[in-house]
Design a protein around this motif. Structure first.
Motif, PDB file in Angstrom:
ATOM      1  N   TRP A 280     -21.329   2.952 -23.376  1.00 28.18           N
ATOM      2  CA  TRP A 280     -22.231   4.063 -23.070  1.00 28.18           C
ATOM      3  C   TRP A 280     -22.661   4.843 -24.312  1.00 28.18           C
ATOM      4  O   TRP A 280     -23.851   5.154 -24.465  1.00 28.18           O
ATOM      5  CB  TRP A 280     -21.608   4.979 -22.013  1.00 28.18           C
ATOM      6  CG  TRP A 280     -22.658   5.807 -21.345  1.00 28.18           C
ATOM      7  CD1 TRP A 280     -23.009   7.089 -21.637  1.00 28.18           C
ATOM      8  CD2 TRP A 280     -23.535   5.382 -20.301  1.00 28.18           C
ATOM      9  NE1 TRP A 280     -24.042   7.500 -20.828  1.00 28.18           N
ATOM     10  CE2 TRP A 280     -24.386   6.463 -19.994  1.00 28.18           C
ATOM     11  CE3 TRP A 280     -23.684   4.195 -19.583  1.00 28.18           C
ATOM     12  CZ2 TRP A 280     -25.358   6.410 -19.020  1.00 28.18           C
ATOM     13  CZ3 TRP A 280     -24.660   4.138 -18.601  1.00 28.18           C
ATOM     14  CH2 TRP A 280     -25.489   5.235 -18.333  1.00 28.18           C
TER      15      TRP A 280
ATOM     16  N   PRO B 155     -27.652  10.702 -19.038  1.00 25.32           N
ATOM     17  CA  PRO B 155     -26.415  11.498 -19.084  1.00 25.32           C
ATOM     18  C   PRO B 155     -25.576  11.108 -20.298  1.00 25.32           C
ATOM     19  O   PRO B 155     -25.543   9.932 -20.677  1.00 25.32           O
ATOM     20  CB  PRO B 155     -25.699  11.114 -17.781  1.00 25.32           C
ATOM     21  CG  PRO B 155     -26.763  10.574 -16.886  1.00 25.32           C
ATOM     22  CD  PRO B 155     -27.771   9.937 -17.804  1.00 25.32           C
TER      23      PRO B 155
ATOM     24  N   SER C 139     -22.471  10.770 -20.650  1.00 24.79           N
ATOM     25  CA  SER C 139     -21.320   9.918 -20.326  1.00 24.79           C
ATOM     26  C   SER C 139     -21.473   9.398 -18.901  1.00 24.79           C
ATOM     27  O   SER C 139     -22.273   9.911 -18.122  1.00 24.79           O
ATOM     28  CB  SER C 139     -20.009  10.691 -20.475  1.00 24.79           C
ATOM     29  OG  SER C 139     -19.993  11.791 -19.597  1.00 24.79           O
ATOM     30  N   VAL C 140     -20.686   8.378 -18.597  1.00 25.95           N
ATOM     31  CA  VAL C 140     -20.698   7.812 -17.245  1.00 25.95           C
ATOM     32  C   VAL C 140     -20.021   8.808 -16.308  1.00 25.95           C
ATOM     33  O   VAL C 140     -18.944   9.319 -16.611  1.00 25.95           O
ATOM     34  CB  VAL C 140     -19.957   6.462 -17.218  1.00 25.95           C
ATOM     35  CG1 VAL C 140     -19.879   5.904 -15.806  1.00 25.95           C
ATOM     36  CG2 VAL C 140     -20.635   5.467 -18.158  1.00 25.95           C
ATOM     37  N   VAL C 141     -20.658   9.083 -15.189  1.00 26.22           N
ATOM     38  CA  VAL C 141     -20.107  10.046 -14.242  1.00 26.22           C
ATOM     39  C   VAL C 141     -19.017   9.397 -13.394  1.00 26.22           C
ATOM     40  O   VAL C 141     -19.003   8.176 -13.196  1.00 26.22           O
ATOM     41  CB  VAL C 141     -21.195  10.643 -13.319  1.00 26.22           C
ATOM     42  CG1 VAL C 141     -22.246  11.375 -14.136  1.00 26.22           C
ATOM     43  CG2 VAL C 141     -21.831   9.585 -12.449  1.00 26.22           C
ATOM     44  N   ASP C 142     -18.094  10.214 -12.909  1.00 26.79           N
ATOM     45  CA  ASP C 142     -17.074   9.726 -11.988  1.00 26.79           C
ATOM     46  C   ASP C 142     -17.743   9.233 -10.721  1.00 26.79           C
ATOM     47  O   ASP C 142     -18.771   9.767 -10.305  1.00 26.79           O
ATOM     48  CB  ASP C 142     -16.083  10.846 -11.641  1.00 26.79           C
ATOM     49  CG  ASP C 142     -15.252  11.275 -12.839  1.00 26.79           C
ATOM     50  OD1 ASP C 142     -15.063  10.451 -13.759  1.00 26.79           O
ATOM     51  OD2 ASP C 142     -14.812  12.440 -12.868  1.00 26.79           O
ATOM     52  N   ASP C 143     -17.177   8.220 -10.124  1.00 23.11           N
ATOM     53  CA  ASP C 143     -17.670   7.668  -8.871  1.00 23.11           C
ATOM     54  C   ASP C 143     -19.143   7.253  -8.970  1.00 23.11           C
ATOM     55  O   ASP C 143     -19.926   7.445  -8.049  1.00 23.11           O
ATOM     56  CB  ASP C 143     -17.468   8.680  -7.726  1.00 23.11           C
ATOM     57  CG  ASP C 143     -17.599   8.044  -6.348  1.00 23.11           C
ATOM     58  OD1 ASP C 143     -17.288   6.846  -6.217  1.00 23.11           O
ATOM     59  OD2 ASP C 143     -18.035   8.747  -5.414  1.00 23.11           O
ATOM     60  N   TYR C 144     -19.513   6.694 -10.134  1.00 21.79           N
ATOM     61  CA  TYR C 144     -20.907   6.308 -10.360  1.00 21.79           C
ATOM     62  C   TYR C 144     -21.406   5.270  -9.355  1.00 21.79           C
ATOM     63  O   TYR C 144     -22.586   5.217  -9.056  1.00 21.79           O
ATOM     64  CB  TYR C 144     -21.111   5.787 -11.786  1.00 21.79           C
ATOM     65  CG  TYR C 144     -20.341   4.520 -12.101  1.00 21.79           C
ATOM     66  CD1 TYR C 144     -20.847   3.270 -11.776  1.00 21.79           C
ATOM     67  CD2 TYR C 144     -19.109   4.582 -12.728  1.00 21.79           C
ATOM     68  CE1 TYR C 144     -20.139   2.113 -12.059  1.00 21.79           C
ATOM     69  CE2 TYR C 144     -18.402   3.440 -13.015  1.00 21.79           C
ATOM     70  CZ  TYR C 144     -18.911   2.205 -12.685  1.00 21.79           C
ATOM     71  OH  TYR C 144     -18.220   1.061 -12.976  1.00 21.79           O
TER      72      TYR C 144
ATOM     73  N   ASN D  14     -23.208   7.100  -6.720  1.00 20.61           N
ATOM     74  CA  ASN D  14     -24.115   8.143  -7.178  1.00 20.61           C
ATOM     75  C   ASN D  14     -25.477   7.503  -7.480  1.00 20.61           C
ATOM     76  O   ASN D  14     -25.718   7.036  -8.586  1.00 20.61           O
ATOM     77  CB  ASN D  14     -23.520   8.823  -8.411  1.00 20.61           C
ATOM     78  CG  ASN D  14     -24.334   9.999  -8.871  1.00 20.61           C
ATOM     79  OD1 ASN D  14     -25.549  10.038  -8.718  1.00 20.61           O
ATOM     80  ND2 ASN D  14     -23.657  10.969  -9.468  1.00 20.61           N
TER      81      ASN D  14
ATOM     82  N   GLU E 150     -28.450   8.692  -7.877  1.00 19.09           N
ATOM     83  CA  GLU E 150     -29.248   9.336  -8.925  1.00 19.09           C
ATOM     84  C   GLU E 150     -28.811   8.839 -10.309  1.00 19.09           C
ATOM     85  O   GLU E 150     -29.644   8.490 -11.146  1.00 19.09           O
ATOM     86  CB  GLU E 150     -29.102  10.861  -8.844  1.00 19.09           C
ATOM     87  CG  GLU E 150     -29.912  11.585  -9.905  1.00 19.09           C
ATOM     88  CD  GLU E 150     -29.710  13.101  -9.857  1.00 19.09           C
ATOM     89  OE1 GLU E 150     -30.096  13.741 -10.841  1.00 19.09           O
ATOM     90  OE2 GLU E 150     -29.175  13.618  -8.863  1.00 19.09           O
ATOM     91  N   PHE E 151     -27.497   8.787 -10.544  1.00 18.70           N
ATOM     92  CA  PHE E 151     -26.988   8.287 -11.820  1.00 18.70           C
ATOM     93  C   PHE E 151     -27.358   6.812 -12.010  1.00 18.70           C
ATOM     94  O   PHE E 151     -27.786   6.400 -13.095  1.00 18.70           O
ATOM     95  CB  PHE E 151     -25.468   8.460 -11.912  1.00 18.70           C
ATOM     96  CG  PHE E 151     -24.892   7.846 -13.152  1.00 18.70           C
ATOM     97  CD1 PHE E 151     -24.946   8.512 -14.360  1.00 18.70           C
ATOM     98  CD2 PHE E 151     -24.324   6.576 -13.112  1.00 18.70           C
ATOM     99  CE1 PHE E 151     -24.446   7.939 -15.517  1.00 18.70           C
ATOM    100  CE2 PHE E 151     -23.813   5.997 -14.261  1.00 18.70           C
ATOM    101  CZ  PHE E 151     -23.879   6.673 -15.463  1.00 18.70           C
TER     102      PHE E 151
ATOM    103  N   LYS F  24     -30.917   6.408 -13.068  1.00 22.39           N
ATOM    104  CA  LYS F  24     -31.121   6.753 -14.485  1.00 22.39           C
ATOM    105  C   LYS F  24     -30.595   5.639 -15.377  1.00 22.39           C
ATOM    106  O   LYS F  24     -31.248   5.244 -16.349  1.00 22.39           O
ATOM    107  CB  LYS F  24     -30.432   8.078 -14.809  1.00 22.39           C
ATOM    108  CG  LYS F  24     -31.159   9.272 -14.236  1.00 22.39           C
ATOM    109  CD  LYS F  24     -30.467  10.565 -14.578  1.00 22.39           C
ATOM    110  CE  LYS F  24     -31.213  11.740 -13.948  1.00 22.39           C
ATOM    111  NZ  LYS F  24     -30.588  13.017 -14.258  1.00 22.39           N
TER     112      LYS F  24
END
Length: 124
Positions: free
Chosen positions: A51, A68, A70-75, A78, A80-81, A84
């Motif tokens: 990332w 973003p 960084s990679v979001v939790d529970d991607y 998600n 929206e993540f 992106k």
């Protein structure tokens, strides 16, 4: 060359190079092409993506706006993540430019979206 491809390339094959990653990008032509969104594919690929290297590549191309840091939790859940990530990995393409080894400065051309990573005989 999609940023997903860039994220997987290295110049470690060159003589004297120990890491060769991530390759720098100097783009002469960049295109953004719409690609069908496949959340399962993107979710699987995020596990393989470096990332911070993706963020640096997007920054080099002037495309960092919505990525973003960084990679979001529970991607995986998600959307929206994932959308992106899909945009940056699959839709932004370097058409013409150079990839640059971070250790030697050796340039590898990208022509018509295809990176030429072939090394000369004396470089391996």
């Amino acid at each position: 060359m999609k940023l997903l491809t860039h994220n997987l390339l290295t110049s470690k094959c060159l003589k004297g190079v120990t890491v060769g990653y991530p390759l720098g990008i100097v783009a002469k032509e960049v295109k953004v092409n719409e690609v069908d969104f496949n959340p399962e594919f993107i979710s699987r690929m995020i596990q393989k993506v470096d990332w911070p290297a993706l963020c640096k590549a997007a920054e080099n191309l002037g495309q960092l706006d919505d990525l973003p840091p960084s990679v979001v939790d529970d991607y995986e859940n998600n959307e929206e993540f994932l959308k992106k990530a899909h945009h940056f990995l699959m839709e932004i393409e370097v058409i013409n430019g150079d990839l640059i080894c971070p250790e030697t400065g050796r340039k590898f051309p990208v022509t018509d979206g295809i990176p030429n990573m072939l090394a000369n005989e004396d470089e391996v």
